[in-house]
Scaffold this motif. Structure first.
Motif, PDB file in Angstrom:
ATOM      1  N   ARG A  42      31.765  47.332  41.044  1.00 43.63           N
ATOM      2  CA  ARG A  42      30.847  48.458  41.260  1.00 43.63           C
ATOM      3  C   ARG A  42      29.668  48.030  42.113  1.00 43.63           C
ATOM      4  O   ARG A  42      29.201  48.791  42.978  1.00 43.63           O
ATOM      5  N   ARG A  78      25.041  55.683  49.347  1.00 43.04           N
ATOM      6  CA  ARG A  78      24.808  56.804  48.434  1.00 43.04           C
ATOM      7  C   ARG A  78      26.165  57.346  47.988  1.00 43.04           C
ATOM      8  O   ARG A  78      26.886  57.973  48.754  1.00 43.04           O
ATOM      9  N   GLU A 100      28.566  58.151  41.121  1.00 45.60           N
ATOM     10  CA  GLU A 100      28.054  56.833  40.775  1.00 45.60           C
ATOM     11  C   GLU A 100      28.873  56.147  39.686  1.00 45.60           C
ATOM     12  O   GLU A 100      28.835  54.925  39.549  1.00 45.60           O
TER      13      GLU A 100
END
Length: 303
Positions: free
Chosen positions: A241, A248, A252
């Motif tokens: 991750r 961006r 997420e």
């Protein structure tokens, strides 16, 4: 006796014929929807959305049916379906080229074949059968070991569903191999999206927005009663991750397992993808820029 005003004569004659005109909910004129010039200039998808939002009959485009359900038996003049011809969206499939091998044609679209393997139960996907060469027991065990260490990630985004008076965030997947964008029944019911029936299909209307920009998308969604896609199968490491910490992200939490019940398909794909492709290193997924942020997808080989 003085002549009656023309408006009064027109109103009286209209009543004498037993007809009544309604204000068009698309352009605010006085005419049936099927005669609305603004409506007819729209694409079939936008016409369907206008019918959904303004609560017209999808079969005959009537303003309302005071005596019960629609009794029109006309149907679509292009496909014979239970919807008005102006709402026809399905193109007839083109016949296969006589000089082209169907198996070779399937191989020319590796992205679509990969999508069909992971979710071949979807009606919009066709599982591609390939001959399997004989392999030794050693090769089989190595392949099994690789599969155990490889995790596949599908491109997900977080979108905002705009309901006018309220907004909700939900995860969605971008899949150009799905012809029409689709939604699971439970998610559509939770958002109370407007819908109508087109033959055997139920279609919903939704407005999607980006969390960070001004992007707005009005989309028609086909109902898929059991659209539940799990991605990834298991969680990725924090180290993987962290590799994508400088962009961006559209989601997420792409590295954490989640169930996706909304898929944005080929009918809106071109509106979502932006220039920008990022490949960091072998063994890592790739990133693609979209209007919602960067998606992460592909195979991850974690040791």
């Amino acid at each position: 006796m003085a002549p009656r005003p023309r408006t009064a004569q027109s109103l009286e004659s209209r009543r004498s014929r037993g007809t009544q005109s309604y204000r068009c909910r698309v352009c605010r004129g006085i005419h049936p929807l099927r005669k609305c010039k603004r409506f007819r200039k729209l694409s079939a998808e936008k016409r369907l959305r206008a019918v959904l939002i303004n609560k017209y009959c999808s079969n005959c485009l009537a303003h309302q049916h005071p005596e019960g359900p629609c009794r029109s038996q006309d149907g679509c003049k292009k496909c014979g379906g239970n919807h008005h011809t102006l709402l026809h969206m399905h193109e007839e499939p083109s016949p296969p080229h006589p000089s082209r091998n169907p198996r070779q044609s399937a191989r020319s679209h590796p992205r679509c074949s990969a999508g069909s393997v992971s979710r071949s139960s979807s009606p919009n996907r066709v599982a591609i059968e390939r001959p399997r060469p004989e392999v030794s027991a050693t090769a089989t065990s190595v392949a099994t070991l690789v599969r155990q260490k490889t995790v596949h990630i599908l491109p997900t985004v977080i979108v905002v569903v705009d309901m006018g008076s309220s907004m909700f965030e939900t995860a969605a997947m971008i899949d150009p191999c799905m012809a029409v964008s689709s939604i699971d029944r439970s998610l559509a019911a939770a958002f109370r999206l407007p819908f109508t029936s087109l033959g055997d299909d139920e279609v919903y209307s939704a407005t999607l927005r980006s969390r960070t920009g001004n992007f707005k998308l009005e989309v028609v969604l086909k109902l898929d009663p059991s659209l539940k896609i799990r991605t990834p199968i298991r969680a990725l490491s924090d180290a993987t991750r962290a590799k994508f910490g400088n962009i961006r992200l559209a989601d997420e939490q792409f590295h954490r397992p989640a169930t996706i019940s909304l898929v944005l398909g080929a009918n809106v794909f071109a509106k979502l993808i932006q220039p920008g492709f990022l490949k960091l290193e072998d063994g890592l997924p790739v990133a693609q820029s979209t209007v919602f942020g960067w998606t992460v997808s592909g195979a991850v080989l974690e040791h």
